[in-house]
Enzyme design. Structure first.
Site, PDB file in Angstrom:
ATOM      1  N   CYS A 148     -21.779 -40.194  55.876  1.00  0.00           N
ATOM      2  CA  CYS A 148     -21.764 -41.526  56.486  1.00  0.00           C
ATOM      3  C   CYS A 148     -23.154 -42.173  56.498  1.00  0.00           C
ATOM      4  CB  CYS A 148     -21.264 -41.493  57.918  1.00  0.00           C
ATOM      5  SG  CYS A 148     -19.593 -40.926  58.096  1.00  0.00           S
ATOM      6  N   ARG A 180     -25.682 -40.189  50.156  1.00  0.00           N
ATOM      7  CA  ARG A 180     -25.356 -39.309  51.272  1.00  0.00           C
ATOM      8  C   ARG A 180     -23.942 -38.738  51.158  1.00  0.00           C
ATOM      9  NH1 ARG A 180     -28.787 -40.189  55.649  1.00  0.00           N
ATOM     10  NH2 ARG A 180     -27.206 -39.731  57.186  1.00  0.00           N
ATOM     11  N   TRP A 186     -17.651 -40.987  55.385  1.00  0.00           N
ATOM     12  CA  TRP A 186     -17.217 -39.685  54.867  1.00  0.00           C
ATOM     13  C   TRP A 186     -16.213 -39.179  55.878  1.00  0.00           C
ATOM     14  CZ3 TRP A 186     -17.181 -34.421  56.008  1.00  0.00           C
ATOM     15  CH2 TRP A 186     -17.103 -33.541  54.923  1.00  0.00           C
ATOM     16  N   ASN A 216     -21.553 -42.863  62.797  1.00  0.00           N
ATOM     17  CA  ASN A 216     -21.617 -41.588  62.070  1.00  0.00           C
ATOM     18  C   ASN A 216     -21.429 -40.483  63.080  1.00  0.00           C
ATOM     19  OD1 ASN A 216     -22.492 -43.147  60.005  1.00  0.00           O
ATOM     20  ND2 ASN A 216     -24.568 -42.345  59.931  1.00  0.00           N
ATOM     21  N   GLY A 217     -20.712 -39.452  62.712  1.00  0.00           N
ATOM     22  CA  GLY A 217     -20.575 -38.315  63.628  1.00  0.00           C
ATOM     23  C   GLY A 217     -19.159 -38.186  64.142  1.00  0.00           C
ATOM     24  N   GLU A 233     -27.391 -20.107  42.398  1.00  0.00           N
ATOM     25  CA  GLU A 233     -27.720 -21.536  42.406  1.00  0.00           C
ATOM     26  C   GLU A 233     -27.218 -22.213  41.126  1.00  0.00           C
ATOM     27  OE1 GLU A 233     -28.530 -23.644  44.473  1.00  0.00           O
ATOM     28  OE2 GLU A 233     -29.430 -25.291  43.362  1.00  0.00           O
ATOM     29  N   GLU A 288     -20.586 -27.969  41.716  1.00  0.00           N
ATOM     30  CA  GLU A 288     -20.762 -29.203  42.479  1.00  0.00           C
ATOM     31  C   GLU A 288     -20.509 -30.449  41.646  1.00  0.00           C
ATOM     32  OE1 GLU A 288     -24.205 -28.856  45.817  1.00  0.00           O
ATOM     33  OE2 GLU A 288     -24.869 -28.497  43.780  1.00  0.00           O
ATOM     34  N   HIS A 312     -17.978  -4.308  38.905  1.00  0.00           N
ATOM     35  CA  HIS A 312     -17.119  -4.039  40.072  1.00  0.00           C
ATOM     36  C   HIS A 312     -16.140  -5.176  40.329  1.00  0.00           C
ATOM     37  CE1 HIS A 312     -19.434  -0.479  40.907  1.00  0.00           C
ATOM     38  NE2 HIS A 312     -20.550  -1.189  40.803  1.00  0.00           N
ATOM     39  N   LYS A 329     -24.801 -35.445  50.887  1.00  0.00           N
ATOM     40  CA  LYS A 329     -26.185 -34.997  50.732  1.00  0.00           C
ATOM     41  C   LYS A 329     -26.693 -34.357  52.009  1.00  0.00           C
ATOM     42  CE  LYS A 329     -30.060 -34.645  48.533  1.00  0.00           C
ATOM     43  NZ  LYS A 329     -30.044 -33.557  47.550  1.00  0.00           N
TER      44      LYS A 329
END
Ligand code: G6P
Length: 615
Positions: A2, A27, A75, A101-102, A488, A495, A511, A610
């Site tokens: 957001c 973001r 978001w 936001n939140g 990574e 991603e 394994h 982000k």
């Protein structure tokens, strides 16, 4: 996650808010909206999708005039991404408009209560509850907007950054923060509101960053009043001079931010060690470590907490700290650490790694570690971020703004900072010989040049990417210092290209993952000459005998892997502890090119954000 933008002043708000939303796209979001007030009416337009979709819709729906406005990229947390759930949200009277936001955790009980008193709701969001709660307080208590926001927020549980205005009093915007960042750009008779400074950097270099638990009333021509939400006490706002410039947040001729940021790594790593790595004097200078050297030297162990790519940097650091400084290290996902009643003592040093400095889980882990008496050291990129303020001491990575959601230069600069710390402690403890110490310093100084060299393989990597772009799965293998690099590398591919990828320690392959290997499976193997080279070559043999396709990341001049692999990508030689800084580069480029060839949105991959400010 957001993004909030707002403007109040004498210019047209629309272009500022729209451009601001574009700058906050990195973001991560799934819908967007704007509210504008033009002295007559309040106009709101919002849509599921991207800011370009909003622009198209909005310009056909409403007039874009007005010197008061705000916008939002959402978001989704409560309610699916659709037009109705997008922000801004209006109160029942249509007077108040909010962006948020939140998460308001107790929104259901608040909603029940407001519903029983006749309020109606159109969306599934917690935000619509909050704006009506504020309206209810105005009506019941007959107070101004600022006071009503304060009273309402004191009834909420959760995290937020909000901006709200009242169309009947269009000379102020009220903002507040608890857990999500919020900056106020202070111009000349104009003010900007934003989740970070990027939306207003071309207008002003002066910004107030609200602290958690603070709110502000921002008045046209009359300045900013900051208060504590809890007890109403006035706060003298600190106006910070920003070091950010426009060039840093634009693409500068690159097709994507991610590519720009990959190419920025030589200079970003140099910026990270500038003034800290004094090779001729044989010194590493880092104020945050120097001032707390005893804490570090007396530490029985170091616990590293982080998420995502930062967690991978932490894993590299585990190898580096243990190898050089001989201090035991544990690396934890912040989200696990915070909920598992960890054993933390006052003689532990906790290192929190975070690019954004805003990740909610990392922040919670820090608070928990502090409660248990540990000394918490932050490694952050964003200057002045919440985590950098919450930690007892820290070191910035100085990588500059990272806009691409897939982290690249943040990773290598985090490793650089952590390596500097490990070397510094190794020297202070005497766990490294003088000659080895100096050799490491000299070698570290050559890393930007070697990263530059690695970038020259770009065209070759493009060919490799073309060959494997249609793979459905991919395996990444590495050993020792390069095992976290394998993780990574796999994360980067997942991603941005949405190809399933796994990172594994090369020897562990037998394994489990070896069962997946067939002629369809590309396996990227980090097989640099330093560190278990022969063993990795044996692992490559095992893949070869099962018809797997091998892409070897090898040291310049390598012949053994070349004979076995389908492709090799060469990187310059360096000492073992520093190889992750080099071997990471081709993996970043490989995933970048595959994602571009597949037509994916490289800088804003679906569903990702982000900076993850919710848990
Ligand atoms: C998100 C980002 C990742 C990042 C992670 C941790 O998932 O998409 O790129 O590594 O958060 O973020 P931080 O800002 O704490 O490093």
């Amino acid at each position: 996650m957001c993004g909030i933008v707002g403007y109040i002043g004498y210019r047209e708000a629309y272009p500022i808010v729209l451009k601001g939303l574009q700058r906050l796209e990195y973001r991560g979001y799934d819908s967007a909206g704007i509210a504008l007030y033009d002295d007559k009416e309040l106009k709101v337009s919002k849509t599921k999708g991207k800011v370009v979709d909003l622009k198209e819709k909005l310009e056909s729906e409403i007039s874009t005039t007005g010197t008061l406005g705000m916008g939002h990229t959402r978001w989704a947390t409560h309610g699916v991404p659709n037009d109705v759930n997008s922000h801004p949200h209006l109160s029942n009277s249509g007077n108040l408009v909010i962006v948020h936001n939140g998460i308001i955790e107790n929104y259901e009980s608040l909603k029940k209560e407001l519903t029983s008193r006749g309020y109606t709701f159109h969306s599934d969001t917690d935000t619509e509850v909050l704006v009506n709660l504020i309206e209810d307080v105005i009506k019941k208590e007959n107070v101004k907007l600022g006071k009503a926001v304060q009273i309402a927020l004191n009834q909420t549980v959760g995290a937020y950054a909000i901006a709200v205005f009242d169309k009947t009093k269009p000379n102020e915007i009220v903002v507040a923060r608890l857990g999500s960042p919020l900056a106020i750009g202070v111009g000349n008779e104009e003010y900007f509101i934003a989740s970070d400074a990027s939306p207003f950097i071309e207008f002003t270099n002066n910004a107030i960053y609200l602290e958690d638990g603070e709110m502000a009333v921002v008045r046209r021509n009359k300045g900013v009043k900051v208060r504590k939400i809890k007890d109403d006490s006035l706060v003298d706002p600190y106006i910070q001079e920003l070091q950010l410039n426009l060039e840093q947040i634009e693409k500068n001729g690159f097709d994507h931010f991610m590519l720009k940021e990959i190419y920025e790594q030589p200079s970003a790593i140099t910026d990270t060690y500038r003034g800290r790595l004094l090779v001729d004097d044989g010194i590493i200078r880092m104020a945050g470590v120097d001032d707390n050297l005893e804490r570090f030297l007396n530490a029985k162990r170091i616990v590293i907490v982080a998420c995502g790519t930062s967690w991978h940097a932490g894993l590299v650091a585990e190898y580096v700290f243990e190898d050089l400084a001989r201090i035991p290290v544990e690396v934890e996902y912040a989200s696990e650490f915070r909920y598992r009643n960890p054993i933390i003592n006052s003689d532990d040093v906790v290192i929190a790694i975070s690019q954004s400095g805003e990740t909610a889980d990392t922040m919670a882990a820090i608070k928990l570690a502090k409660e248990k008496g540990a000394f918490v050291f932050g490694v952050c990129n964003v200057v002045g971020s919440s985590i950098s303020r919450e930690t007892n001491a820290g070191a910035y990575t100085h990588a500059g703004p990272e806009i691409g959601v897939a982290s690249t230069k943040a990773f290598t600069t985090q490793i650089t900072v952590l390596t500097l710390i490990a070397l510094k402690l190794a020297k202070a403890k005497g766990s490294i010989s003088n000659s080895d110490f100096h050799m490491h310093l000299r070698e570290l100084e050559t890393i930007p040049q070697k990263v530059e060299e690695s970038l020259k393989s770009n065209e070759h990597i493009q060919k490799v990417a073309f060959k494997y772009k249609d793979a459905r799965n991919c395996l990444y293998l590495g050993r020792g210092f390069n095992f976290p690099v394998a993780l990574e590398g796999a994360l980067k591919l997942k991603e941005i290209s949405y190809i399933h990828a796994e990172g594994y320690p090369a020897a562990e392959m037998k394994h489990g993952p070896i069962a997946l290997i067939d002629e369809e499976m590309p396996v990227v193997v980090i097989a640099t000459r330093k560190g278990h080279y022969e063993k990795v070559v044996s692992n490559i043999q095992e893949i070869k005998s099962r018809q797997g396709k091998i892409i070897g990341i090898v040291t310049e001049g390598d012949t053994s892997v070349r004979e076995l692999a389908d492709y090799v990508i060469e990187v310059p030689d360096t000492i073992e502890a520093l190889t992750p800084l080099i071997t990471t580069i081709p993996l970043q480029l490989l995933s970048y090119h595959i994602a571009v060839m597949l037509g994916k949105n490289v800088d804003q991959p679906r569903n990702l954000a982000k900076s993850v400010t919710v848990e």
